[in-house]
Design a protein around this motif. Sequence first.
Motif, mmCIF file in Angstrom:
data_model
loop_
_atom_site.group_PDB
_atom_site.id
_atom_site.type_symbol
_atom_site.label_atom_id
_atom_site.label_comp_id
_atom_site.label_asym_id
_atom_site.label_seq_id
_atom_site.Cartn_x
_atom_site.Cartn_y
_atom_site.Cartn_z
ATOM 1 N N ASN A 1 0.834 -1.197 0.000
ATOM 2 C CA ASN A 1 0.000 0.000 0.000
ATOM 3 C C ASN A 1 0.875 1.257 0.000
ATOM 4 O O ASN A 1 0.526 2.257 0.605
ATOM 5 N N GLN A 2 2.008 1.201 -0.685
ATOM 6 C CA GLN A 2 2.992 2.281 -0.610
ATOM 7 C C GLN A 2 2.513 3.601 -1.218
ATOM 8 O O GLN A 2 2.865 4.671 -0.724
ATOM 9 N N CYS A 3 1.709 3.542 -2.268
ATOM 10 C CA CYS A 3 1.197 4.788 -2.863
ATOM 11 C C CYS A 3 0.300 5.528 -1.876
ATOM 12 O O CYS A 3 0.425 6.742 -1.693
ATOM 13 N N ALA A 4 -0.593 4.788 -1.246
ATOM 14 C CA ALA A 4 -1.486 5.407 -0.262
ATOM 15 C C ALA A 4 -0.679 5.989 0.897
ATOM 16 O O ALA A 4 -0.958 7.102 1.363
ATOM 17 N N ASN A 5 0.320 5.257 1.354
ATOM 18 C CA ASN A 5 1.137 5.748 2.461
ATOM 19 C C ASN A 5 1.930 6.996 2.061
ATOM 20 O O ASN A 5 2.076 7.925 2.861
ATOM 21 N N ALA A 6 2.413 7.037 0.828
ATOM 22 C CA ALA A 6 3.133 8.227 0.348
ATOM 23 C C ALA A 6 2.192 9.430 0.287
ATOM 24 O O ALA A 6 2.592 10.553 0.627
ATOM 25 N N GLU B 1 4.794 8.922 -8.418
ATOM 26 C CA GLU B 1 5.054 8.500 -9.810
ATOM 27 C C GLU B 1 5.920 7.248 -9.891
ATOM 28 O O GLU B 1 5.603 6.308 -10.615
ATOM 29 N N ASP B 2 7.023 7.216 -9.142
ATOM 30 C CA ASP B 2 7.904 6.043 -9.176
ATOM 31 C C ASP B 2 7.211 4.811 -8.601
ATOM 32 O O ASP B 2 7.375 3.702 -9.113
ATOM 33 N N LEU B 3 6.436 5.003 -7.532
ATOM 34 C CA LEU B 3 5.722 3.875 -6.912
ATOM 35 C C LEU B 3 4.674 3.302 -7.862
ATOM 36 O O LEU B 3 4.512 2.083 -7.953
ATOM 37 N N LEU B 4 3.968 4.166 -8.578
ATOM 38 C CA LEU B 4 2.978 3.705 -9.544
ATOM 39 C C LEU B 4 3.639 2.958 -10.701
ATOM 40 O O LEU B 4 3.131 1.936 -11.158
ATOM 41 N N ALA B 5 4.778 3.466 -11.160
ATOM 42 C CA ALA B 5 5.515 2.792 -12.233
ATOM 43 C C ALA B 5 5.969 1.401 -11.776
ATOM 44 O O ALA B 5 5.883 0.435 -12.538
ATOM 45 N N LEU B 6 6.420 1.292 -10.536
ATOM 46 C CA LEU B 6 6.842 0.004 -9.987
ATOM 47 C C LEU B 6 5.655 -0.947 -9.873
ATOM 48 O O LEU B 6 5.758 -2.118 -10.250
ATOM 49 N N ASP B 7 4.519 -0.442 -9.377
ATOM 50 C CA ASP B 7 3.304 -1.277 -9.305
ATOM 51 C C ASP B 7 2.911 -1.787 -10.678
ATOM 52 O O ASP B 7 2.582 -2.971 -10.848
ATOM 53 N N LYS B 8 2.931 -0.910 -11.654
ATOM 54 C CA LYS B 8 2.554 -1.289 -13.022
ATOM 55 C C LYS B 8 3.509 -2.349 -13.563
ATOM 56 O O LYS B 8 3.071 -3.324 -14.167
ATOM 57 N N ALA B 9 4.804 -2.174 -13.338
ATOM 58 C CA ALA B 9 5.798 -3.131 -13.821
ATOM 59 C C ALA B 9 5.611 -4.503 -13.141
ATOM 60 O O ALA B 9 5.730 -5.537 -13.794
ATOM 61 N N GLU B 10 5.305 -4.499 -11.851
ATOM 62 C CA GLU B 10 5.118 -5.753 -11.117
ATOM 63 C C GLU B 10 3.883 -6.511 -11.584
ATOM 64 O O GLU B 10 3.851 -7.733 -11.537
ATOM 65 N N HIS B 11 2.865 -5.805 -12.048
ATOM 66 C CA HIS B 11 1.639 -6.464 -12.524
ATOM 67 C C HIS B 11 1.862 -7.176 -13.853
ATOM 68 O O HIS B 11 1.098 -8.037 -14.220
ATOM 69 N N PHE B 12 2.892 -6.776 -14.572
ATOM 70 C CA PHE B 12 3.154 -7.408 -15.872
ATOM 71 C C PHE B 12 4.253 -8.462 -15.796
ATOM 72 O O PHE B 12 4.641 -9.003 -16.810
ATOM 73 N N LEU B 13 4.733 -8.764 -14.602
ATOM 74 C CA LEU B 13 5.757 -9.812 -14.454
ATOM 75 C C LEU B 13 5.140 -11.187 -14.480
ATOM 76 O O LEU B 13 4.074 -11.464 -14.150
#
Length: 125
Positions: free
Chosen positions: A85-90, A113-125
């Motif tokens: 839940n890092q985006c919400a915490n940020a 922005e970086d946290l969202l990019a990381l979330d997006k990348a992890e969903h496509f792994l």
Amino acid sequence: MGFARLSGITSGVMVEFWSLKNGLNLASQLRISSICVELNAELIVLLLTNYSINNLMLEPLLDNCKTLLKKFRRSTVQHIFKVANQCANALVKFGATLSSDYVNFVNSPPVVEDLLALDKAEHFL
């Protein structure tokens, strides 16, 4: 779409409850019909999903959130760990720096922005 709010000095549970209420209001205004709520405050998940638990201090916010959840055709509420839940915490930390009580975002603020990019990348792994 997103938001941040100035929380002031309060407990983590109250911050999460107010964030939930604001998020549900925003989703309702955007006419979202189905919603999956992920909270890292297990107490709130328990209070929202177990109707036999009463907490007089939290009851007004709890009742309001339950009413808001009923506006959605489908809704789920589940616990997730803080690391997920890092985006919400940020945004909570960002909210503590605001000069106004509440801010809506159409575009992601730089703090996530970086946290969202990381979330997006992890969903496509």
